[in-house]
Motif scaffolding. Sequence first.
Motif, PDB file in Angstrom:
ATOM      1  N   GLY A 117       0.833  -1.194   0.000  1.00 41.94           N
ATOM      2  CA  GLY A 117       0.000   0.000   0.000  1.00 41.94           C
ATOM      3  C   GLY A 117       0.863   1.238   0.000  1.00 41.94           C
ATOM      4  N   ARG A 118       0.327   2.324   0.557  1.00 42.67           N
ATOM      5  CA  ARG A 118       1.084   3.576   0.595  1.00 42.67           C
ATOM      6  C   ARG A 118       0.831   4.273   1.926  1.00 42.67           C
ATOM      7  NH1 ARG A 118      -1.838   8.235  -0.667  1.00 42.67           N
ATOM      8  NH2 ARG A 118      -4.058   7.876  -1.099  1.00 42.67           N
ATOM      9  N   TYR A 119       1.847   4.956   2.395  1.00 41.78           N
ATOM     10  CA  TYR A 119       1.734   5.698   3.648  1.00 41.78           C
ATOM     11  C   TYR A 119       0.912   6.970   3.441  1.00 41.78           C
ATOM     12  CZ  TYR A 119       5.274   2.807   5.969  1.00 41.78           C
ATOM     13  OH  TYR A 119       5.958   1.761   6.538  1.00 41.78           O
ATOM     14  N   LEU A 120       0.227   7.374   4.501  1.00 38.31           N
ATOM     15  CA  LEU A 120      -0.488   8.648   4.545  1.00 38.31           C
ATOM     16  C   LEU A 120       0.260   9.546   5.535  1.00 38.31           C
ATOM     17  CD1 LEU A 120      -4.178   7.307   4.755  1.00 38.31           C
ATOM     18  CD2 LEU A 120      -2.855   7.927   2.704  1.00 38.31           C
ATOM     19  N   PRO A 121       1.215  10.319   5.076  1.00 31.73           N
ATOM     20  CA  PRO A 121       2.080  11.097   5.980  1.00 31.73           C
ATOM     21  C   PRO A 121       1.319  12.051   6.894  1.00 31.73           C
ATOM     22  CG  PRO A 121       2.957  11.078   3.747  1.00 31.73           C
ATOM     23  CD  PRO A 121       1.578  10.511   3.656  1.00 31.73           C
ATOM     24  N   SER A 122       0.137  12.497   6.452  1.00 31.76           N
ATOM     25  CA  SER A 122      -0.603  13.445   7.278  1.00 31.76           C
ATOM     26  C   SER A 122      -1.229  12.774   8.494  1.00 31.76           C
ATOM     27  CB  SER A 122      -1.710  14.115   6.438  1.00 31.76           C
ATOM     28  OG  SER A 122      -2.634  13.138   5.977  1.00 31.76           O
ATOM     29  N   GLU A 123      -1.267  11.469   8.484  1.00 33.40           N
ATOM     30  CA  GLU A 123      -1.864  10.730   9.599  1.00 33.40           C
ATOM     31  C   GLU A 123      -0.749   9.949  10.302  1.00 33.40           C
ATOM     32  OE1 GLU A 123      -5.234   8.524   8.236  1.00 33.40           O
ATOM     33  OE2 GLU A 123      -6.229  10.308   7.457  1.00 33.40           O
ATOM     34  N   GLN A 124      -0.077  10.660  11.172  1.00 39.28           N
ATOM     35  CA  GLN A 124       1.049  10.081  11.887  1.00 39.28           C
ATOM     36  C   GLN A 124       1.007  10.525  13.345  1.00 39.28           C
ATOM     37  OE1 GLN A 124       5.060   9.517  10.121  1.00 39.28           O
ATOM     38  NE2 GLN A 124       5.696  11.138  11.532  1.00 39.28           N
ATOM     39  N   LEU A 125       1.305   9.606  14.249  1.00 39.54           N
ATOM     40  CA  LEU A 125       1.303   9.875  15.679  1.00 39.54           C
ATOM     41  C   LEU A 125       2.596   9.349  16.288  1.00 39.54           C
ATOM     42  CD1 LEU A 125      -2.363   8.726  16.392  1.00 39.54           C
ATOM     43  CD2 LEU A 125      -1.550  11.085  16.557  1.00 39.54           C
ATOM     44  N   LEU A 126       3.031   9.986  17.351  1.00 41.25           N
ATOM     45  CA  LEU A 126       4.207   9.533  18.087  1.00 41.25           C
ATOM     46  C   LEU A 126       3.753   8.885  19.391  1.00 41.25           C
ATOM     47  CD1 LEU A 126       6.607  12.578  17.599  1.00 41.25           C
ATOM     48  CD2 LEU A 126       6.435  10.490  16.218  1.00 41.25           C
ATOM     49  N   ILE A 127       4.444   7.823  19.763  1.00 39.31           N
ATOM     50  CA  ILE A 127       4.103   7.096  20.988  1.00 39.31           C
ATOM     51  C   ILE A 127       5.293   7.202  21.935  1.00 39.31           C
ATOM     52  CG2 ILE A 127       3.311   4.905  21.939  1.00 39.31           C
ATOM     53  CD1 ILE A 127       2.581   4.093  19.044  1.00 39.31           C
ATOM     54  N   PRO A 128       5.214   8.074  22.947  1.00 42.28           N
ATOM     55  CA  PRO A 128       6.349   8.243  23.864  1.00 42.28           C
ATOM     56  C   PRO A 128       6.440   7.104  24.870  1.00 42.28           C
ATOM     57  CG  PRO A 128       4.528   9.647  24.527  1.00 42.28           C
ATOM     58  CD  PRO A 128       4.094   8.977  23.266  1.00 42.28           C
ATOM     59  N   ALA A 129       7.653   6.781  25.273  1.00 44.39           N
ATOM     60  CA  ALA A 129       7.892   5.780  26.315  1.00 44.39           C
ATOM     61  C   ALA A 129       8.522   6.453  27.516  1.00 44.39           C
ATOM     62  CB  ALA A 129       8.793   4.660  25.786  1.00 44.39           C
ATOM     63  N   ASP A 130       8.523   5.773  28.631  1.00 41.83           N
ATOM     64  CA  ASP A 130       9.051   6.348  29.867  1.00 41.83           C
ATOM     65  C   ASP A 130      10.541   6.648  29.782  1.00 41.83           C
ATOM     66  OD1 ASP A 130       6.557   6.217  31.078  1.00 41.83           O
ATOM     67  OD2 ASP A 130       6.906   4.216  31.903  1.00 41.83           O
ATOM     68  N   ASP A 131      11.259   5.936  28.904  1.00 43.31           N
ATOM     69  CA  ASP A 131      12.702   6.160  28.802  1.00 43.31           C
ATOM     70  C   ASP A 131      13.059   7.285  27.832  1.00 43.31           C
ATOM     71  OD1 ASP A 131      12.121   5.054  26.358  1.00 43.31           O
ATOM     72  OD2 ASP A 131      13.472   3.342  26.544  1.00 43.31           O
ATOM     73  N   GLY A 132      12.052   7.991  27.309  1.00 42.13           N
ATOM     74  CA  GLY A 132      12.303   9.115  26.413  1.00 42.13           C
ATOM     75  C   GLY A 132      12.296   8.766  24.938  1.00 42.13           C
ATOM     76  N   SER A 133      12.183   7.490  24.599  1.00 47.69           N
ATOM     77  CA  SER A 133      12.140   7.099  23.186  1.00 47.69           C
ATOM     78  C   SER A 133      10.742   7.328  22.621  1.00 47.69           C
ATOM     79  CB  SER A 133      12.541   5.636  23.019  1.00 47.69           C
ATOM     80  OG  SER A 133      11.620   4.795  23.681  1.00 47.69           O
ATOM     81  N   LEU A 134      10.678   7.373  21.302  1.00 48.28           N
ATOM     82  CA  LEU A 134       9.416   7.622  20.601  1.00 48.28           C
ATOM     83  C   LEU A 134       9.235   6.582  19.505  1.00 48.28           C
ATOM     84  CD1 LEU A 134       9.933  11.447  20.081  1.00 48.28           C
ATOM     85  CD2 LEU A 134       8.152  10.482  21.550  1.00 48.28           C
ATOM     86  N   ARG A 135       8.076   5.923  19.508  1.00 50.62           N
ATOM     87  CA  ARG A 135       7.722   5.082  18.372  1.00 50.62           C
ATOM     88  C   ARG A 135       6.940   5.929  17.372  1.00 50.62           C
ATOM     89  NH1 ARG A 135       4.521   0.034  20.373  1.00 50.62           N
ATOM     90  NH2 ARG A 135       3.927   1.438  22.074  1.00 50.62           N
ATOM     91  N   VAL A 136       7.162   5.667  16.093  1.00 50.33           N
ATOM     92  CA  VAL A 136       6.524   6.445  15.036  1.00 50.33           C
ATOM     93  C   VAL A 136       5.434   5.588  14.401  1.00 50.33           C
ATOM     94  CG1 VAL A 136       6.874   7.762  12.923  1.00 50.33           C
ATOM     95  CG2 VAL A 136       8.712   7.608  14.611  1.00 50.33           C
ATOM     96  N   LEU A 137       4.188   6.007  14.568  1.00 48.82           N
ATOM     97  CA  LEU A 137       3.029   5.262  14.076  1.00 48.82           C
ATOM     98  C   LEU A 137       2.400   6.023  12.915  1.00 48.82           C
ATOM     99  CD1 LEU A 137       1.007   2.851  14.605  1.00 48.82           C
ATOM    100  CD2 LEU A 137      -0.301   4.482  15.982  1.00 48.82           C
ATOM    101  N   THR A 138       2.331   5.379  11.743  1.00 47.04           N
ATOM    102  CA  THR A 138       1.834   6.046  10.539  1.00 47.04           C
ATOM    103  C   THR A 138       0.763   5.187   9.884  1.00 47.04           C
ATOM    104  OG1 THR A 138       4.057   6.943  10.204  1.00 47.04           O
ATOM    105  CG2 THR A 138       2.504   7.155   8.386  1.00 47.04           C
ATOM    106  N   ALA A 139      -0.270   5.850   9.352  1.00 44.06           N
ATOM    107  CA  ALA A 139      -1.328   5.142   8.635  1.00 44.06           C
ATOM    108  C   ALA A 139      -0.790   4.626   7.300  1.00 44.06           C
ATOM    109  CB  ALA A 139      -2.512   6.077   8.403  1.00 44.06           C
ATOM    110  N   PHE A 140      -1.180   3.410   6.950  1.00 44.53           N
ATOM    111  CA  PHE A 140      -0.730   2.770   5.712  1.00 44.53           C
ATOM    112  C   PHE A 140      -1.978   2.286   4.983  1.00 44.53           C
ATOM    113  CE2 PHE A 140       1.163  -0.795   3.271  1.00 44.53           C
ATOM    114  CZ  PHE A 140       2.271  -0.161   2.720  1.00 44.53           C
ATOM    115  N   GLU A 141      -2.311   2.947   3.883  1.00 48.92           N
ATOM    116  CA  GLU A 141      -3.559   2.653   3.168  1.00 48.92           C
ATOM    117  C   GLU A 141      -3.341   1.539   2.146  1.00 48.92           C
ATOM    118  OE1 GLU A 141      -7.114   5.406   1.426  1.00 48.92           O
ATOM    119  OE2 GLU A 141      -5.139   5.674   0.494  1.00 48.92           O
ATOM    120  N   VAL A 142      -4.237   0.542   2.171  1.00 46.63           N
ATOM    121  CA  VAL A 142      -4.147  -0.570   1.226  1.00 46.63           C
ATOM    122  C   VAL A 142      -5.168  -0.357   0.104  1.00 46.63           C
ATOM    123  CG1 VAL A 142      -3.279  -2.151   2.969  1.00 46.63           C
ATOM    124  CG2 VAL A 142      -5.737  -1.980   2.599  1.00 46.63           C
ATOM    125  N   ALA A 143      -5.188  -1.272  -0.867  1.00 48.70           N
ATOM    126  CA  ALA A 143      -5.954  -1.071  -2.104  1.00 48.70           C
ATOM    127  C   ALA A 143      -7.448  -0.874  -1.875  1.00 48.70           C
ATOM    128  CB  ALA A 143      -5.714  -2.260  -3.037  1.00 48.70           C
TER     129      ALA A 143
END
Length: 246
Positions: free
Chosen positions: A73-99
């Motif tokens: 599929g393809r990423y939707l860059p406008s739909e992205q969220l960050l997931i912070p952790a207690d140790d200061g790291s960030l996971r990057v969560l992005t919407a991925f649209e399929v057919a």
Amino acid sequence: MSTRAKQVLIVAVGAVVALVMCFLGLWQMQVFVDKGDRSVQARAEQPPVPLLENIRADGSVADIYGKRVTVSGRYLPSEQLLIPADDGSLRVLTAFEVADGRVVPIVRGETTDRASIQDAPAGERTETGLFLPGEGDADRAVASGEIGSVRMPLLAQRWPQRLTPGYVTLDAAGAADQGLTQGRVTLPHGDGSIQNGGYALQWWIFAAFGLGMSLKLAQSLGAKERAAREEAAADAVRAASGEAHD
């Protein structure tokens, strides 16, 4: 040895045996848990399967949670969220649209440097990662553009498209391709061998039975001693009564 000493010895031996059996039961239960965890880890290391072939039209999912999947599929860059952790790291969560228009939430990776996060790649892509049903609530405050965890009902309120019933965390190669390290995942505990679970339960039953029998035996010994004393006292009374009549 006095009756009291015998009773104490019997109960002490029963308690020691019961304690040993309890530890054996705990050991068997740990074996049960370890076998389940190994089966979950082995499942996560299986060759990837096509994600959309395992999600039915009604939204029900085949046996793919905890397995590696591929999805195109393809990423939707406008739909992205960050997931912070207690140790200061960030996971990057992005919407991925399929057919078919559905969106697969994809954790592209994680970083400790917010400024280093690259835009999601453009164009059609095929990604590979681990598919999980979602995470629980996270007990932390988050800023705008962040989310506490990959909680699917909450994510459905943020993104308007229909979501797949789960999310993907890219493997190490996929995350590195986007300038990130692989996002952390928490694998669920699996079911261990029923046999080991049964052995653990048997040991605990034996422990309770052994302790109960030792208490019963000690009680019986005391009752016999009391009965003997009472019989001796009765004999003494009868003997004294006979002498008086004489």
